[in-house]
Design an enzyme around this catalytic site. Structure first.
Site, mmCIF file in Angstrom:
data_model
loop_
_atom_site.group_PDB
_atom_site.id
_atom_site.type_symbol
_atom_site.label_atom_id
_atom_site.label_comp_id
_atom_site.label_asym_id
_atom_site.label_seq_id
_atom_site.Cartn_x
_atom_site.Cartn_y
_atom_site.Cartn_z
ATOM 1 N N ILE A 53 16.020 64.183 -31.133
ATOM 2 C CA ILE A 53 15.636 65.346 -30.076
ATOM 3 C C ILE A 53 16.810 65.928 -29.329
ATOM 4 O O ILE A 53 17.415 65.024 -28.915
ATOM 5 C CB ILE A 53 14.293 65.071 -29.253
ATOM 6 C CG1 ILE A 53 13.205 64.473 -30.176
ATOM 7 C CG2 ILE A 53 14.058 66.461 -28.374
ATOM 8 C CD1 ILE A 53 12.455 65.374 -30.922
ATOM 9 N N TYR A 61 16.789 48.875 -26.451
ATOM 10 C CA TYR A 61 15.726 50.132 -26.444
ATOM 11 C C TYR A 61 14.934 49.999 -27.514
ATOM 12 O O TYR A 61 13.608 50.539 -27.183
ATOM 13 C CB TYR A 61 16.851 51.490 -26.680
ATOM 14 C CG TYR A 61 16.233 52.806 -26.622
ATOM 15 C CD1 TYR A 61 15.896 53.305 -25.561
ATOM 16 C CD2 TYR A 61 15.904 53.069 -27.778
ATOM 17 C CE1 TYR A 61 15.273 54.735 -25.493
ATOM 18 C CE2 TYR A 61 15.283 54.724 -27.879
ATOM 19 C CZ TYR A 61 15.076 55.296 -26.606
ATOM 20 O OH TYR A 61 14.436 56.598 -26.626
ATOM 21 N N ALA A 92 13.468 47.223 -28.931
ATOM 22 C CA ALA A 92 12.523 46.348 -28.426
ATOM 23 C C ALA A 92 11.488 46.878 -27.372
ATOM 24 O O ALA A 92 10.244 46.608 -27.548
ATOM 25 C CB ALA A 92 13.166 45.131 -27.772
ATOM 26 N N LYS A 119 10.855 50.376 -27.129
ATOM 27 C CA LYS A 119 10.246 51.263 -27.685
ATOM 28 C C LYS A 119 9.014 50.518 -28.488
ATOM 29 O O LYS A 119 8.117 51.322 -28.658
ATOM 30 C CB LYS A 119 10.930 52.355 -28.282
ATOM 31 C CG LYS A 119 11.728 53.019 -27.327
ATOM 32 C CD LYS A 119 10.868 53.783 -26.529
ATOM 33 C CE LYS A 119 11.650 54.941 -25.779
ATOM 34 N NZ LYS A 119 11.012 55.578 -24.776
ATOM 35 N N SER A 149 9.561 55.723 -29.712
ATOM 36 C CA SER A 149 10.736 56.422 -30.511
ATOM 37 C C SER A 149 10.911 55.767 -31.842
ATOM 38 O O SER A 149 10.249 54.671 -32.030
ATOM 39 C CB SER A 149 11.913 55.832 -29.739
ATOM 40 O OG SER A 149 13.257 56.259 -30.341
#
Length: 253
Positions: A187, A154, A156, A158, A142
């Site tokens: 998205i 999140y 960390a 990704k 991401s």
């Protein structure tokens, strides 16, 4: 195009959003697709949709953070399809919060699904891919890997997936296995809608807020990521490995 005729694929978190778009894309291009998800009903509906359109698909309920469940599921896929050619590690969750409010369970859940889950699935997939000297693995990272307020866990996870991608590409490349990552930007999915609701705004308000940061003035669609995944898993990308492709409507790094 039918780039995946005769190929078999596993898509984790494949029941909805980006995962569903990838599952449909691969099926439309000839792959037999295993839709893995904790939401068995959703996975079953998508698998049936693919079969109704003339494709081949199965649905399996799997907690990808559980090694035993992963091994059992992958063995079922190989038994059903005869082999495993493609793995897309797409399953993900969010437990957003500021660092000082984030619970240990919020950290552990996100790490377990994104990092541990991708590790377990990739470790299982490589058993079959190494034996056949062929395989494609795509990890979903991401733009949050570059840092995002309120997403320490999140971000960390990704970012970790990008490191995992590079390392796996080095280890598995000699066996004919390509490993790459996709880092989506904004998205439109059920997950982003839920995030908007948690923020007290509508999805449309969130989209409008994101447009000012984009060079391409539209929100991304799940199909944009599915198209990138199809390229990276095709023979057109046979000399591409260890890369992270940002699909974000703007420059990143």
């Amino acid at each position: 195009m039918n780039r995946f005729t005769g190929k078999s694929a596993i898509v984790t978190g494949g029941a909805r959003g980006i995962g569903a778009a990838i599952s449909r894309k691969f099926a439309h291009e000839g792959a037999a697709v295993a839709v893995l998800d904790v939401d068995y009903d959703g996975a079953s509906m998508l698998a049936q949709e693919i079969k109704d359109e003339g494709g081949k698909a199965i649905a399996l309920k799997v907690n990808i953070a559980n090694a035993e469940e992963v091994e059992t599921a992958f063995n079922k896929v190989v038994e059903e399809f005869g082999k495993l050619d493609i793995l897309v590690n797409n399953a993900g969750v969010i437990r957003d919060n500021m660092l000082f409010k984030m619970e240990e369970s919020d950290w552990d859940t996100v790490m377990d699904v994104h990092l541990k889950g991708s590790f377990l699935c990739s470790r299982e997939a490589q058993k079959h891919m190494v034996a056949q000297k062929y395989g494609k693995i795509v990890n979903l990272s991401s733009t949050s890997a570059l840092g995002n307020r309120g997403q320490a866990n999140y971000s960390a996870a990704k970012a970790g997936l990008q490191g995992l991608t590079r390392t796996m590409s080095l280890e598995l490349g000699p066996f004919g296995i390509n490993v790459n990552a996709i880092a989506p930007g904004f998205i439109k999915t059920e997950m982003t809608k839920a995030t908007a609701e948690r923020m007290g705004i509508t999805l449309e308000q969130m989209i409008q807020g994101s447009l000012s940061q984009l060079a391409i003035k539209r929100a991304g669609e799940p199909e944009d990521i599915a198209n990138a995944a199809a390229f990276l898993c095709s023979e057109e990308a046979s000399y591409v490995t260890g890369q992270t492709l940002y699909v974000a409507g703007r420059p990143t790094i």
